[in-house]
Design an enzyme around this catalytic site. Sequence first.
Site, short mmCIF file in Angstrom:
data_model
loop_
_atom_site.label_atom_id
_atom_site.label_comp_id
_atom_site.label_asym_id
_atom_site.label_seq_id
_atom_site.Cartn_x
_atom_site.Cartn_y
_atom_site.Cartn_z
CG ASP A 17 -20.94 25.60 9.77
OD1 ASP A 17 -21.24 24.74 8.92
OD2 ASP A 17 -19.90 26.26 9.73
CG HIS A 55 -18.64 23.76 16.76
ND1 HIS A 55 -18.81 22.46 16.38
CD2 HIS A 55 -17.63 23.75 17.69
CE1 HIS A 55 -17.95 21.69 17.03
NE2 HIS A 55 -17.23 22.46 17.84
CD GLU A 56 -15.48 26.63 18.25
OE1 GLU A 56 -15.02 25.96 17.33
OE2 GLU A 56 -15.50 26.21 19.44
CG HIS A 58 -17.88 23.91 22.51
ND1 HIS A 58 -18.09 22.60 22.86
CD2 HIS A 58 -17.28 23.88 21.29
CE1 HIS A 58 -17.65 21.80 21.90
NE2 HIS A 58 -17.16 22.55 20.94
CE1 TYR A 118 -12.58 18.81 23.35
CE2 TYR A 118 -14.95 19.12 23.25
CZ TYR A 118 -13.71 19.14 22.63
OH TYR A 118 -13.60 19.50 21.32
CD GLU A 123 -16.38 19.14 19.28
OE1 GLU A 123 -16.68 19.29 18.08
OE2 GLU A 123 -15.98 20.07 20.00
CG ASP A 137 -24.61 27.61 8.08
OD1 ASP A 137 -25.23 28.35 7.30
OD2 ASP A 137 -23.59 26.97 7.76
CG ASP A 171 -27.46 26.80 4.13
OD1 ASP A 171 -26.82 27.51 3.34
OD2 ASP A 171 -26.94 26.23 5.12
CG ASP A 172 -25.57 22.93 4.74
OD1 ASP A 172 -24.89 23.64 4.00
OD2 ASP A 172 -25.35 22.84 5.98
CD GLU A 183 -21.96 24.57 5.28
OE1 GLU A 183 -21.59 23.70 6.10
OE2 GLU A 183 -22.70 25.52 5.59
CG ASP A 233 -10.82 14.05 18.55
OD1 ASP A 233 -10.66 15.22 18.96
OD2 ASP A 233 -11.84 13.66 17.96
CG HIS A 275 -13.43 16.94 17.04
ND1 HIS A 275 -12.49 17.04 18.05
CD2 HIS A 275 -13.97 18.17 16.90
CE1 HIS A 275 -12.46 18.27 18.48
NE2 HIS A 275 -13.34 18.99 17.81
C1 LIG Z 1 -8.20 24.04 21.26
C2 LIG Z 1 -8.36 23.05 20.15
C3 LIG Z 1 -9.73 23.14 19.53
C4 LIG Z 1 -10.79 22.51 20.41
C5 LIG Z 1 -11.87 21.93 19.54
C6 LIG Z 1 -12.85 23.02 19.04
S1 LIG Z 1 -14.15 23.25 20.17
C7 LIG Z 1 -13.54 22.53 17.81
O1 LIG Z 1 -14.22 21.52 17.86
N1 LIG Z 1 -13.38 23.27 16.72
C8 LIG Z 1 -14.12 22.93 15.53
C9 LIG Z 1 -13.94 24.07 14.55
C10 LIG Z 1 -14.85 23.92 13.40
C11 LIG Z 1 -16.24 23.97 13.61
C12 LIG Z 1 -17.08 23.85 12.54
C13 LIG Z 1 -16.57 23.64 11.20
C14 LIG Z 1 -15.13 23.57 11.03
C15 LIG Z 1 -14.28 23.68 12.12
C16 LIG Z 1 -13.66 21.62 14.93
O2 LIG Z 1 -14.46 20.83 14.48
N2 LIG Z 1 -12.32 21.45 14.91
C17 LIG Z 1 -11.75 20.24 14.25
C18 LIG Z 1 -10.91 20.70 13.09
C19 LIG Z 1 -10.89 19.49 15.25
O3 LIG Z 1 -10.46 20.12 16.27
O4 LIG Z 1 -10.66 18.29 14.99
ZN LIG Z 2 -15.94 21.92 19.33
#
Ligand SMILES: CCCCC[C@H](S)C(=O)N[C@@H](Cc1ccccc1)C(=O)N[C@@H](C)C(=O)O
Ligand SMILES: [Zn+2]
Length: 311
Positions: free
Chosen positions: A133, A137-138, A141, A152, A161, A172, A174-175, A180, A221, A226
Site C-alpha cells: 500500500d 500510495h506513492e 501521487h 498539497y 493524500e 493492497d 485485503d483490508d 499494516e 502537516d 495526512h
Molecule cells: C517528503 C515527505 C513525505 C511526503 C509525504 C508522503 S507522500 C507520504 O504521504 N508518505 C506516506 C508513507 C506511507 C504510506 C502508506 C503507509 C505508511 C506510510 C505517509 O503516510 N507518510 C506519513 C508517515 C507522514 O508523512 O505523515
Molecule cells: Zn502521500
Amino acid sequence: NATNDVTAFGTGVFGERKRFEAQAFDGMFRLFDETRGDGVVTFDNTTGTNLDVVSINKMFTDGSAVDAHANAQITYDYYQDTFGRNSVDDNGQILISAVHVGDNWNNASWNGRQMSYGDGDGIRFHPLAAGLDVAAHEMTHGVIQHTANLIYRNESGALNESFADIFGVMVDRDDWLIGEAIMADGTIGLRSMEDPTDLIERRTQAPYPDHWSRRYTGTLDNGGVHINSSINNKAAYLVSEGGEHFDVTVNGVGREKTEQIYYRALTLYLTRSSDFSMMREAAIQAAGDLYGSNSDAVAAVEQAYDAVGVY
Ligand SMILES: CCCCC[C@H](S)C(=O)N[C@@H](Cc1ccccc1)C(=O)N[C@@H](C)C(=O)O
Ligand SMILES: [Zn+2]
C-alpha cells in the site's frame, strides 16, 4: 530489447520469496523491467550513482529493493488492468524506485519523478518498501500529478493524500488499513479507512477525524493533509462497504464500483483547488456517468458524504 528480459528471484524484507521480471546485461542482472511501459527500475540510493540494483546471478538479496520492484510492478499492473492507464502519465513513464533513502527514514515519498523509500527506524516503521500500500500510495501521487494535480495543502491536499490511500487499499486489497505490514510500534496500521478514530494521529495526538466537524484546522502537516484525508477515506470506505455513521445509513456498492467512481472523479472532474464539497459533487457526477443518475452508486455517494458531514 526483448533478449535481455529475464525472470529473476529474490527475498523481500520479511523473507518471502518473490519472482519478477528483470534484465540481464554484461553477464550481470539488474532490477530493470522493460516489459511494463517504458520500464520499472529500482535502485539502491546508498550507491549514490543511481546504479540499478545489480546481482551477479538471478537471486536478489536486498529485501527493500525486491519489495519495491515487485510492488511497483503490481501497482503498474493495477492501473493498466483496472483503468487502462499506462503508468503515472498514461504514456508509459518509467517507474523509478529508490530504496535505502535517508538514514533510517520513517517515510516514503513521490518527488514528481520517482518513489523513494526509507528503511524506517525499526521503532516506528519497518522498511517502508515492504508495504504494497506504500508503493501504491506513492505511485498514486504520480497519477494525481498528471491529472487533478491537487494542491498539497489544506482540503485539496487532504484529497491528494486521501486518493493516495484509497488506491493504496485498492491495490493492497485485503483490508482497509494503510501501512499494516510495516508498523514496528505494535499498532494495527498507520491509518484506518474503516474507522479512522481507531488510531491516534501523531502530530495532534488525537484520533484521526471521521467527520468534517472534527477536521483539523491548524497549520501542521500542510494544513493537516495526512489528518483530514481520513474524512474522505471514511467516505470512500462507506461508498464501498456501507454502514451506519452519525445516524446516516449508507448502502455500499463494493470495491469495483468505488474504484471506478474515484478514478473517474480524479481524472475528469477534480482540479488543483478542489475542496471536500467539490469532491462530493465530482463523485456524484462520476457515479451518475458510470451507473446512472438514479443508481445505487449515486445514492451511496450522497449517503456517504452526508455521513461524514460534507455537502
Ligand atoms: C517528503 C515527505 C513525505 C511526503 C509525504 C508522503 S507522500 C507520504 O504521504 N508518505 C506516506 C508513507 C506511507 C504510506 C502508506 C503507509 C505508511 C506510510 C505517509 O503516510 N507518510 C506519513 C508517515 C507522514 O508523512 O505523515
Ligand atoms: Zn502521500
